[in-house]
Scaffold this motif. Structure first.
Motif, PDB file in Angstrom:
ATOM      1  N   LEU A 322       0.834  -1.205   0.000  1.00 16.22           N
ATOM      2  CA  LEU A 322       0.000   0.000   0.000  1.00 16.22           C
ATOM      3  C   LEU A 322       0.871   1.258   0.000  1.00 16.22           C
ATOM      4  N   THR A 460       0.864  -3.757  -7.002  1.00 12.01           N
ATOM      5  CA  THR A 460       0.718  -3.562  -5.562  1.00 12.01           C
ATOM      6  C   THR A 460      -0.640  -4.019  -5.033  1.00 12.01           C
ATOM      7  N   VAL A 461      -1.699  -3.621  -5.693  1.00 12.03           N
ATOM      8  CA  VAL A 461      -3.042  -3.963  -5.206  1.00 12.03           C
ATOM      9  C   VAL A 461      -3.303  -5.461  -5.298  1.00 12.03           C
ATOM     10  N   ALA A 464      -1.291  -7.398  -2.568  1.00 12.00           N
ATOM     11  CA  ALA A 464      -1.823  -7.100  -1.234  1.00 12.00           C
ATOM     12  C   ALA A 464      -3.138  -7.840  -1.004  1.00 12.00           C
TER      13      ALA A 464
END
Length: 504
Positions: A322, A460-461, A464
């Protein structure tokens, strides 16, 4: 063998050092092929969307094939009987053939469909020949260290040296193939030189294993039971805890690998320029921190439960991703030093969290051996431990599929083809190094910010979200706690004792 040559557990110091050192160059080569082959394709080959899609499909198919090839190669190794043992012949054969495949893969001048065909042959060849070396090399661990304490010591040291090899590969390859330190002034020449350096290290360190590590002759050894794919899957299916471990580990493997599967390379080039040194720095801190975590993990596991460490790792890594996304989206390019620093530090925390999750999952998978024995009366160690490499390769295949979709959706190939044309022109002497550098800078400067942002969000998303999903499945479905594991072990020991009394 003299007493001085042995550790307290009976494992010779000769093997305790010579065996782990042997994987340094091996993992350097594996890192270059696995992590940078796609980068080599993007920045040295000019391909249409269909040709690039075919290469990606080849990579996915080869990784799936490789996963199913593992038990077959394992049976071949186990059936080998020579005066040099059963492992060393395959380490040597697989090593020599792997070097040939590596050098050819990073040296070919083919383009277009001719390159796609050659790529297919080489990538499937890699799946076969490197597996020969890999299965035989790691198979020496239980053969050379039969006591639990010896095995733990040898395994942890080998994993550490493997990390050293991957660390070196992650520095050498990007640093000397792009940017001001590029060998020969262009990526085409640089990859040819770097692969020779890496393969020299591969050969040198594997020779240490072959010549120094002692392996008894396998001529008189009783043949091992062959484990077919059907038996392996039926055994796994009966072990519900192993099944859930496999599900969690597959999700985690995709999350862990996606950023390094090519997305971070392209994003950093688009955002900060064509500089391989920055890419090396981006990954260095995370690798060092991961190595330190491995050294202190025993102390952490003594103070915290696996569930606590798993939660800390998953949420810590998700928080790191994040922070990478927020830093990339909201810090302007003009403040590039601050932006790159924040990205690198955030990546450190993501890497630490993922390393913690990885270590916990290795323990969880190992604990399903006793669970299997407690439930069925059979340990089936070989099948249980084959799950990790099998799932890792399936995860790599899924990552490659995701990267293909993301690259095609974002339109990465339109940019990389221009850079590839310039690299090839420089390698043929058609333009100077200065002209190449200037024109590549202009190409990257013209990349819309939306392309960089899209790559950033994807790398990234998605990881995660997958990490959090893996944690919640683990929390709900994995039921082997420290207390229940100890209870199982006691129950197993009671059963064994009862069988012994009956036999008498």
């Amino acid at each position: 063998m003299s007493a001085q040559e042995k550790t307290a557990g009976g494992l010779s110091r000769r093997n305790l050092w010579a065996y782990p050192v042997g994987t340094v160059g091996r993992d350097m080569a594996g890192c270059m092929f696995t992590n940078y082959l796609l980068t080599y394709v993007l920045f040295t080959k000019t391909l249409t969307s269909v040709q690039f899609a075919c290469i990606s499909v080849i990579m996915v198919a080869a990784r799936v094939f490789d996963a199913f090839n593992d038990p077959i190669m394992g049976n071949v190794v186990e059936a080998t009987r020579t005066r040099w043992g059963k492992f060393k012949p395959w380490i040597a054969i697989g090593g020599v053939l792997s070097v040939i495949v590596f050098i050819t893969s990073f040296s070919t001048t083919l383009q277009g469909w001719a390159y796609v065909a050659a790529f297919g042959l080489l990538y499937f060849a890699y799946s076969v020949v490197f597996t020969m070396n890999d299965i035989a090399y790691w198979g020496m661990v239980p053969a050379r260290a039969r006591r639990a304490d010896d095995r733990n010591r040898l395994t942890s040291r080998t994993v550490l040296f493997a990390g050293v090899g991957q660390f070196l590969g992650g520095i050498v390859v990007p640093t000397f193939t792009a940017g001001s330190l590029v060998i020969g002034g262009n990526a085409v020449t640089a990859y040819r030189a770097v692969v020779l350096i890496v393969c020299a290290a591969f050969t040198a360190t594997q020779l240490i294993t072959l010549l120094v590590v002692r392996e008894p002759s396998a001529r008189d050894e009783a043949p091992a039971e062959k484990v077919g794919i059907r038996k392996a899957f039926s055994t796994i299916a009966r072990n519900d805890q192993l099944v859930w471990c496999a599900v969690v580990f597959l999700i985690f493997s995709v999350a862990q690998t996606l950023m390094g599967g090519g997305l971070s390379v392209t994003y950093l080039y688009f955002e900060f320029g064509y500089n391989g040194l920055l890419l090396s720095i981006f990954s260095i801190l995370g690798n060092v921190a991961g190595a330190v975590l491995m050294l202190v993990f025993a102390a952490l596991s003594g103070r915290f439960t696996r569930a606590q460490l798993m939660k800390a790792g998953a949420f810590g890594a998700a928080a790191g991703y994040l922070c990478i996304m927020l830093s990339g989206l909201f810090i302007p390019r003009e403040m590039w030093a601050l932006k790159f620093t924040m990205l690198t530090v955030s990546n450190l925390f993501a890497f630490l969290g993922q390393t913690l999750v990885y270590l916990i999952m290795i323990i969880c998978i190992a604990n399903t051996v006793e669970y299997n024995e407690w439930k069925t009366g059979r340990r089936e160690e070989g099948i249980v431990f084959s799950v990790r490499p099998f799932i890792t390769k399936l995860g790599t295949a899924l990552v490659q599929l995701l990267v293909l979709v993301i690259y095609l959706a974002v339109g990465v190939r339109a940019v990389t083809n221009q850079i590839s044309d310039l690299e090839n022109a420089a390698s043929q002497g058609l333009i100077t190094i200065a002209e190449k550098t200037e024109r590549i800078g202009a190409v990257l400067a013209s990349v819309p910010s939306g392309k960089s942002a899209a790559l950033l969000v994807c790398m990234t998303v998605i990881p995660a979200a997958l990490l959090l999903a893996a944690y919640f499945i683990y929390r709900v479905k994995y039921t082997i706690t420290e207390e229940s594991y100890e209870a199982m072990v006691r129950d197993i020991e009671v059963r064994r004792a009862a069988k012994g009394e009956t036999a008498e």
